[in-house]
Design an enzyme around this catalytic site. Structure first.
Site, PDB file in Angstrom:
ATOM      1  N   GLY A  89      -4.085  13.855  -2.967  1.00 57.96           N
ATOM      2  CA  GLY A  89      -4.554  12.492  -2.736  1.00 57.96           C
ATOM      3  C   GLY A  89      -3.582  11.420  -3.171  1.00 57.96           C
ATOM      4  O   GLY A  89      -3.974  10.264  -3.374  1.00 57.96           O
ATOM      5  N   GLN A  90      -2.289  11.771  -3.304  1.00 59.14           N
ATOM      6  CA  GLN A  90      -1.299  10.775  -3.719  1.00 59.14           C
ATOM      7  C   GLN A  90      -0.999   9.829  -2.558  1.00 59.14           C
ATOM      8  O   GLN A  90      -0.633  10.277  -1.463  1.00 59.14           O
ATOM      9  CB  GLN A  90      -0.009  11.471  -4.170  1.00 59.14           C
ATOM     10  CG  GLN A  90       1.041  10.500  -4.720  1.00 59.14           C
ATOM     11  CD  GLN A  90       2.270  11.226  -5.274  1.00 59.14           C
ATOM     12  OE1 GLN A  90       2.385  12.446  -5.184  1.00 59.14           O
ATOM     13  NE2 GLN A  90       3.184  10.457  -5.833  1.00 59.14           N
ATOM     14  N   ASN A 106      -2.436  12.483  -9.392  1.00 57.97           N
ATOM     15  CA  ASN A 106      -2.582  12.910  -8.004  1.00 57.97           C
ATOM     16  C   ASN A 106      -1.195  13.226  -7.461  1.00 57.97           C
ATOM     17  O   ASN A 106      -0.267  12.423  -7.595  1.00 57.97           O
ATOM     18  CB  ASN A 106      -3.238  11.802  -7.177  1.00 57.97           C
ATOM     19  CG  ASN A 106      -4.677  11.564  -7.570  1.00 57.97           C
ATOM     20  OD1 ASN A 106      -5.359  12.474  -8.020  1.00 57.97           O
ATOM     21  ND2 ASN A 106      -5.145  10.336  -7.413  1.00 57.97           N
ATOM     22  N   HIS A 129      -3.060   7.985 -13.779  1.00 60.81           N
ATOM     23  CA  HIS A 129      -4.279   7.178 -13.872  1.00 60.81           C
ATOM     24  C   HIS A 129      -4.904   7.436 -15.245  1.00 60.81           C
ATOM     25  O   HIS A 129      -5.067   8.604 -15.638  1.00 60.81           O
ATOM     26  CB  HIS A 129      -5.309   7.612 -12.829  1.00 60.81           C
ATOM     27  CG  HIS A 129      -4.897   7.439 -11.400  1.00 60.81           C
ATOM     28  ND1 HIS A 129      -5.385   6.434 -10.607  1.00 60.81           N
ATOM     29  CD2 HIS A 129      -4.057   8.158 -10.613  1.00 60.81           C
ATOM     30  CE1 HIS A 129      -4.874   6.539  -9.383  1.00 60.81           C
ATOM     31  NE2 HIS A 129      -4.068   7.586  -9.358  1.00 60.81           N
ATOM     32  N   HIS A 153       2.614   8.108 -10.978  1.00 63.75           N
ATOM     33  CA  HIS A 153       1.762   7.245 -11.798  1.00 63.75           C
ATOM     34  C   HIS A 153       0.655   8.096 -12.388  1.00 63.75           C
ATOM     35  O   HIS A 153       0.072   8.935 -11.704  1.00 63.75           O
ATOM     36  CB  HIS A 153       1.174   6.102 -10.964  1.00 63.75           C
ATOM     37  CG  HIS A 153       0.589   6.549  -9.663  1.00 63.75           C
ATOM     38  ND1 HIS A 153       1.364   6.827  -8.560  1.00 63.75           N
ATOM     39  CD2 HIS A 153      -0.700   6.790  -9.289  1.00 63.75           C
ATOM     40  CE1 HIS A 153       0.594   7.213  -7.563  1.00 63.75           C
ATOM     41  NE2 HIS A 153      -0.671   7.210  -7.981  1.00 63.75           N
TER      42      HIS A 153
END
Ligand code: AMP
Ligand code: ZN
Length: 113
Positions: free
Chosen positions: A92-93, A86, A101, A99
């Site tokens: 949507g970060q 993201n 997912h 990172h």
């Protein structure tokens, strides 16, 4: 980045449920899992997002993908998995330390919301 949540996890100030660790990366379980397996992979060094990381360190960018794949292997995601990055507001970060997912353990739908 003293006020960064994930830097605090790297430094042991905030606890995390670790899945694996190597020289440059840490993988730990997401606190709000969206699938039976939901692991976050972060570089120990602070970068905001994939745009910054890929511009500054291509080798570390590749290492992120390699470590995410290793997570899928140790978590036995032989049936498949998804790696998500993201990025930014529209992406949507919510944590500004890159990172990846790693999601799996169930059939994942497409497109995402
Ligand atoms: P994103 O929305 O892509 O920035 O993802 C941030 C993720 O970090 C979310 O899935 C959160 O559930 C997760 N998260 C937030 N705080 C923690 C924490 N302390 N330990 C583990 N995961 C966390
Ligand atoms: Zn950070």
């Amino acid at each position: 980045m003293s006020d960064c949540l994930f830097c605090k996890i790297v430094n042991g100030i905030i606890p995390a449920n670790k899945v694996l660790e190597n020289d440059n990366f840490l993988a730990f379980r997401d606190i709000s899992p969206q699938a039976p397996v939901h692991v976050l992979v972060i570089p120990k060094k602070h970068f905001e997002d994939i745009s910054e990381l890929s511009q500054k360190d291509l080798e570390l960018s590749a290492g992120l993908m390699k470590t995410a794949s290793e997570v899928a292997r140790v978590e036995n995601l032989d049936a498949g998995f998804r790696i998500v990055l993201n990025t930014g507001e529209d992406g949507g970060q919510t944590v500004q330390h890159i990172h990846a997912h790693v999601l799996g353990g169930r059939g994942l739908t497409w497109p995402p919301g």
